[in-house]
Write an enzyme that holds these catalytic residues in place. Sequence first.
Site, PDB file in Angstrom:
ATOM      1  N   CYS A   1     -16.319  -8.020   5.976  1.00  0.00           N
ATOM      2  CA  CYS A   1     -16.277  -8.288   7.142  1.00  0.00           C
ATOM      3  C   CYS A   1     -16.721  -7.471   7.924  1.00  0.00           C
ATOM      4  CB  CYS A   1     -15.246  -9.022   7.800  1.00  0.00           C
ATOM      5  SG  CYS A   1     -13.655  -7.811   7.853  1.00  0.00           S
TER       6      CYS A   1
ATOM      7  N   ARG B   1       1.222  -1.286  -0.396  1.00  0.00           N
ATOM      8  CA  ARG B   1      -0.394   0.000   0.121  1.00  0.00           C
ATOM      9  C   ARG B   1       0.831   1.324  -0.040  1.00  0.00           C
ATOM     10  NH1 ARG B   1      -3.525  -0.168   5.165  1.00  0.00           N
ATOM     11  NH2 ARG B   1      -5.266  -1.579   3.983  1.00  0.00           N
TER      12      ARG B   1
ATOM     13  N   CYS C   1     -13.600  -1.735   6.069  1.00  0.00           N
ATOM     14  CA  CYS C   1     -13.193  -0.958   5.223  1.00  0.00           C
ATOM     15  C   CYS C   1     -13.486  -0.080   4.181  1.00  0.00           C
ATOM     16  CB  CYS C   1     -11.436  -1.936   4.673  1.00  0.00           C
ATOM     17  SG  CYS C   1     -10.966  -2.642   5.716  1.00  0.00           S
TER      18      CYS C   1
ATOM     19  N   CYS D   1      -7.720 -10.668   1.161  1.00  0.00           N
ATOM     20  CA  CYS D   1      -8.064 -10.676   2.081  1.00  0.00           C
ATOM     21  C   CYS D   1      -8.543 -11.311   3.111  1.00  0.00           C
ATOM     22  CB  CYS D   1      -8.864  -9.627   2.470  1.00  0.00           C
ATOM     23  SG  CYS D   1      -9.419  -9.036   3.931  1.00  0.00           S
TER      24      CYS D   1
ATOM     25  N   ARG E   1      -1.814   7.299   9.512  1.00  0.00           N
ATOM     26  CA  ARG E   1      -2.316   6.162   8.191  1.00  0.00           C
ATOM     27  C   ARG E   1      -2.244   7.687   7.529  1.00  0.00           C
ATOM     28  NH1 ARG E   1      -3.489   1.213   7.961  1.00  0.00           N
ATOM     29  NH2 ARG E   1      -3.107   0.318   9.555  1.00  0.00           N
TER      30      ARG E   1
ATOM     31  N   CYS F   1     -15.211  -3.010  -0.511  1.00  0.00           N
ATOM     32  CA  CYS F   1     -13.692  -3.469  -0.050  1.00  0.00           C
ATOM     33  C   CYS F   1     -13.505  -4.488  -0.791  1.00  0.00           C
ATOM     34  CB  CYS F   1     -14.190  -3.576   1.590  1.00  0.00           C
ATOM     35  SG  CYS F   1     -14.505  -5.841   1.723  1.00  0.00           S
TER      36      CYS F   1
ATOM     37  N   LYS G   1      -3.671   1.487  14.693  1.00  0.00           N
ATOM     38  CA  LYS G   1      -3.972   2.720  13.721  1.00  0.00           C
ATOM     39  C   LYS G   1      -4.728   3.247  13.753  1.00  0.00           C
ATOM     40  CE  LYS G   1      -6.413  -0.789  11.508  1.00  0.00           C
ATOM     41  NZ  LYS G   1      -7.522  -1.358  10.516  1.00  0.00           N
TER      42      LYS G   1
ATOM     43  N   LYS H   1      -6.367   7.159  11.554  1.00  0.00           N
ATOM     44  CA  LYS H   1      -6.002   8.031  10.615  1.00  0.00           C
ATOM     45  C   LYS H   1      -6.985   9.783  10.716  1.00  0.00           C
ATOM     46  CE  LYS H   1      -7.254   3.725   8.982  1.00  0.00           C
ATOM     47  NZ  LYS H   1      -8.747   2.912   8.762  1.00  0.00           N
TER      48      LYS H   1
HETATM   49 FE1  SRM Z   1      -9.432  -1.375   5.906  1.00  0.00          FE
HETATM   50  C1  SRM Z   1      -7.999  -4.398   7.837  1.00  0.00           C
HETATM   51  C2  SRM Z   1      -8.458  -3.327   3.358  1.00  0.00           C
HETATM   52  C3  SRM Z   1      -9.410   1.011   4.933  1.00  0.00           C
HETATM   53  C4  SRM Z   1     -11.029  -0.832   9.036  1.00  0.00           C
HETATM   54  N1  SRM Z   1      -8.054  -3.112   5.745  1.00  0.00           N
HETATM   55  C5  SRM Z   1      -7.700  -4.323   6.413  1.00  0.00           C
HETATM   56  C6  SRM Z   1      -6.645  -5.731   5.962  1.00  0.00           C
HETATM   57  C7  SRM Z   1      -5.424  -5.047   5.558  1.00  0.00           C
HETATM   58  C8  SRM Z   1      -6.769  -6.520   6.450  1.00  0.00           C
HETATM   59  C9  SRM Z   1      -6.005  -8.045   7.436  1.00  0.00           C
HETATM   60  O1  SRM Z   1      -5.712  -6.806   8.298  1.00  0.00           O
HETATM   61  O2  SRM Z   1      -5.143  -7.947   7.073  1.00  0.00           O
HETATM   62  C10 SRM Z   1      -7.361  -5.380   4.079  1.00  0.00           C
HETATM   63  C11 SRM Z   1      -6.158  -5.561   3.184  1.00  0.00           C
HETATM   64  C12 SRM Z   1      -7.314  -6.726   1.951  1.00  0.00           C
HETATM   65  C13 SRM Z   1      -6.414  -6.449   1.095  1.00  0.00           C
HETATM   66  O3  SRM Z   1      -6.569  -7.533   0.423  1.00  0.00           O
HETATM   67  O4  SRM Z   1      -6.024  -6.117   0.293  1.00  0.00           O
HETATM   68  C14 SRM Z   1      -7.806  -4.245   4.517  1.00  0.00           C
HETATM   69  N2  SRM Z   1      -9.078  -0.711   3.930  1.00  0.00           N
HETATM   70  C15 SRM Z   1      -8.124  -1.968   3.186  1.00  0.00           C
HETATM   71  C16 SRM Z   1      -8.307  -1.418   2.053  1.00  0.00           C
HETATM   72  C17 SRM Z   1      -7.667  -1.192   1.126  1.00  0.00           C
HETATM   73  C18 SRM Z   1     -10.031  -1.627   1.756  1.00  0.00           C
HETATM   74  C19 SRM Z   1     -10.656  -0.928  -0.305  1.00  0.00           C
HETATM   75  O5  SRM Z   1     -11.272  -1.891  -0.614  1.00  0.00           O
HETATM   76  O6  SRM Z   1     -10.722   0.271  -0.350  1.00  0.00           O
HETATM   77  C20 SRM Z   1      -8.526   0.302   2.633  1.00  0.00           C
HETATM   78  C21 SRM Z   1      -7.171   1.041   2.300  1.00  0.00           C
HETATM   79  C22 SRM Z   1      -7.768   2.457   2.571  1.00  0.00           C
HETATM   80  C23 SRM Z   1      -5.613   2.566   3.015  1.00  0.00           C
HETATM   81  O7  SRM Z   1      -5.506   3.077   1.777  1.00  0.00           O
HETATM   82  O8  SRM Z   1      -5.074   3.062   3.806  1.00  0.00           O
HETATM   83  C24 SRM Z   1      -8.857   0.223   4.153  1.00  0.00           C
HETATM   84  N3  SRM Z   1     -10.175  -0.239   6.659  1.00  0.00           N
HETATM   85  C25 SRM Z   1     -10.425   0.950   5.511  1.00  0.00           C
HETATM   86  C26 SRM Z   1     -11.461   1.409   6.131  1.00  0.00           C
HETATM   87  C27 SRM Z   1     -11.979   2.094   5.411  1.00  0.00           C
HETATM   88  C28 SRM Z   1     -11.101   4.489   5.759  1.00  0.00           C
HETATM   89  O9  SRM Z   1     -10.216   4.312   6.453  1.00  0.00           O
HETATM   90  O10 SRM Z   1     -11.188   5.385   5.386  1.00  0.00           O
HETATM   91  C29 SRM Z   1     -11.051   1.572   7.512  1.00  0.00           C
HETATM   92  C30 SRM Z   1     -12.902   1.987   8.688  1.00  0.00           C
HETATM   93  C31 SRM Z   1     -12.389   2.845   9.031  1.00  0.00           C
HETATM   94  C32 SRM Z   1     -11.769   2.740  10.404  1.00  0.00           C
HETATM   95  O11 SRM Z   1     -10.133   2.170  10.398  1.00  0.00           O
HETATM   96  O12 SRM Z   1     -12.456   2.449  11.527  1.00  0.00           O
HETATM   97  C33 SRM Z   1     -10.816  -0.200   7.715  1.00  0.00           C
HETATM   98  N4  SRM Z   1      -8.824  -2.292   8.018  1.00  0.00           N
HETATM   99  C34 SRM Z   1     -10.135  -1.796   9.090  1.00  0.00           C
HETATM  100  C35 SRM Z   1      -9.704  -2.982  10.140  1.00  0.00           C
HETATM  101  C36 SRM Z   1     -10.770  -3.163  11.410  1.00  0.00           C
HETATM  102  C37 SRM Z   1     -10.148  -1.703  12.341  1.00  0.00           C
HETATM  103  C38 SRM Z   1     -10.689  -1.732  13.633  1.00  0.00           C
HETATM  104  O13 SRM Z   1     -10.952  -0.399  14.400  1.00  0.00           O
HETATM  105  O14 SRM Z   1     -11.182  -2.527  14.730  1.00  0.00           O
HETATM  106  C39 SRM Z   1      -9.127  -4.049   9.741  1.00  0.00           C
HETATM  107  C40 SRM Z   1      -9.294  -5.283  10.606  1.00  0.00           C
HETATM  108  C41 SRM Z   1      -7.749  -4.810  11.552  1.00  0.00           C
HETATM  109  O15 SRM Z   1      -7.137  -3.542  11.591  1.00  0.00           O
HETATM  110  O16 SRM Z   1      -7.337  -5.332  12.415  1.00  0.00           O
HETATM  111  C42 SRM Z   1      -8.181  -3.673   8.173  1.00  0.00           C
HETATM  112 FE1  SF4 Z   2     -11.130  -7.493   4.529  1.00  0.00          FE
HETATM  113 FE2  SF4 Z   2     -13.317  -6.568   6.200  1.00  0.00          FE
HETATM  114 FE3  SF4 Z   2     -11.647  -4.613   5.307  1.00  0.00          FE
HETATM  115 FE4  SF4 Z   2     -12.867  -6.406   3.614  1.00  0.00          FE
HETATM  116  S1  SF4 Z   2     -13.329  -4.945   5.569  1.00  0.00           S
HETATM  117  S2  SF4 Z   2     -10.547  -5.702   3.769  1.00  0.00           S
HETATM  118  S3  SF4 Z   2     -13.547  -7.785   3.823  1.00  0.00           S
HETATM  119  S4  SF4 Z   2     -11.012  -6.017   6.369  1.00  0.00           S
END
Ligand code: SRM
Ligand code: SF4
Length: 572
Positions: A482, A81, A486, A443, A150, A437, A216, A218
């Site tokens: 899930c 990323r 995201c 993922c 981030r 997502c 993390k 943001k």
């Molecule tokens: Fe996310 C984890 C993809 C934006 C909340 N996110 C992940 C992981 C890295 C899975 C993992 O931990 O093994 C995913 C990788 C999937 C893959 O195969 O690429 C993943 N997140 C993404 C992306 C690529 C989704 C997309 O389709 O665009 C986004 C990348 C953002 C970036 O460029 O930095 C992405 N993730 C978000 C957002 C939206 C935002 O930030 O505006 C959220 C919700 C906002 C927030 O953080 O509260 C988000 N991602 C999570 C979480 C839950 C965090 C939590 O508070 O519990 C996880 C899991 C974790 O951190 O344990 C996670």
């Molecule tokens: Fe993966 Fe869940 Fe984030 Fe979708 S919402 S990219 S399934 S961690």
Amino acid sequence: MVNQLLKAPEGPPSDVEQIKDKSNYLRGTLGEVMLDRISAGIPDDDNRLMKHHGSYLQDDRDLRNERQKQKLEPAYQFMLRVRMPGGVALPAQWLVMDELAQKYGNDTLKLTTRQTFQMHGILKWNMKKTIQEIHASMLDTIAACGDVNRNVMCNSNPFQSEIHSEVYDWSTKLSDYLLPRTRAYHEIWLDEEKVVGTAEMEEVEPMYGKLYLPRKFKIGIAVPPSNDIDVFSQDLGFIAIVEDDKLVGFNVAIGGGMGMSHGDKKTYPQLAKVIGFCMPDQILDVAEKVITIQRDYGNRSLRKNARFKYTVDRLGLETVKAELENRLGWSLEEAKKYHFDNNGDRYGWVKGIQGKWHFTLFVEGGRIADIDDYKLMTGIREIAKIHTGDFRLTANQNLIIANVSSQEKEKISKLIVQYGLTDGGHYTALRRSSMACVSLPTCGLAMAEAERYLPVLLDKIETIVDENGLRNEEITIRMTGCPNGCARHALGEIGFIGKAPGKYNMYLGAAFDGSRLSKMYRENIGEEEILRELRVLLSRYAKERQEEEHFGDFTVRAGIIKAVTDGTNFHD
Ligand code: SRM
Ligand code: SF4
């Protein structure tokens, strides 16, 4: 300085805290394990550190069972990323990302919901080369993942470019200021020499400290009336206040977040709350001090409750505000009035200031690829070759071909037509307001499909939309594989969260401007039931809505769902 009256939760440090502690500022044994050729993977401890370098070890889940049967190790590969504040990329940088995706990745690029690029499918032996080539293009992957600040988001508004460029400058300043100071990234990936045994070796992370953040963190900046970056979903959100066409400062909002776990009421999405106003040149100070509060009082024992939103809810908004002002040594001014009217993107050609044009392209699921006859990746590559402006990745996974001169516009328009690139005008407004997502197959946390399934589901929902004359009605619809959120599902007027293969929890009631959360409407339903529910809901909306009433507001007013403005009530 730690306030003795405030306390971080007690409990043994989580596994990740211990890994960070022993990592020598995020080095661990990453340098060595990346050289190992026996396995395509890396040990779990190093993978935890890897995130801070902008990458995750993944495996292709489509192949998982088959490889297991054949007693092969999973099809390991890395996701990478990029850190790219405000989502602004130059055409030359686009071309580098495009080339790397073909050379080392899976021939696609993912435009993420935080305005940056992700590449999937990179093999271990190609990681260093990939990172070095990204670095040579003046981009990097530092702190794109991990327990640090981030990618800083920023409104990609092409209408008000002067304000945008000023706000964008602040997003890059925030991004730079909040970077980790460790040289681990430069040593491991860029072959920077280690300085041994001297004072320089005594590395300091003046802000983060040795353990970095509990989780993390943001930050996003919104420019009203557009809330495209979903400012209330950020740990720290800034709302630009513009008076007489001048940026006078920012309202400060704290404690937002989307993630939760199914069935765990101690986890919930939350909206950031506005606590005051600061001047533009105070923004770095505010961000630093907010981050240090989270550093000192966040939960380092339970990662599920470690996000800043839980720290704010546990300590209380007023206490956190008082602590912030104490650390700043000055008080925030009273918040100023602002108004958001949407959290989506405006498509097609728009003329901005200085005679420049901007074309917002609809990119379904943010996936840049050549699929069958739709040569999206090739088309944008050809545009990048002649484009002299820039690209802006939006927070809704779309792409703006920005700052196009009148002379250039004709050539770019021709390429847009030649490659059938689309502003989505021939789709329903519902599809244009959709986000999904990544989910399967990359993922590791996905419980159900999202990016690959939402377009298929939308084909069927669009029939219902048409039957009800709602083709041009913008209704935000978001799907995640899930509950991590995201694609910010809790801020979509219709939200789906994956529960199991083919099964989703359905959510309703979020506001079109991103200021109210959704709430669960149906649990664990499959496609048939989803369509049945939507048929009833959309038909009622078509008949009963008030003038200009958005779908989310309608579901609340009609008593279909309860309004949620505070995440602590999300499960009630
Ligand atoms: Fe996310 C984890 C993809 C934006 C909340 N996110 C992940 C992981 C890295 C899975 C993992 O931990 O093994 C995913 C990788 C999937 C893959 O195969 O690429 C993943 N997140 C993404 C992306 C690529 C989704 C997309 O389709 O665009 C986004 C990348 C953002 C970036 O460029 O930095 C992405 N993730 C978000 C957002 C939206 C935002 O930030 O505006 C959220 C919700 C906002 C927030 O953080 O509260 C988000 N991602 C999570 C979480 C839950 C965090 C939590 O508070 O519990 C996880 C899991 C974790 O951190 O344990 C996670
Ligand atoms: Fe993966 Fe869940 Fe984030 Fe979708 S919402 S990219 S399934 S961690």
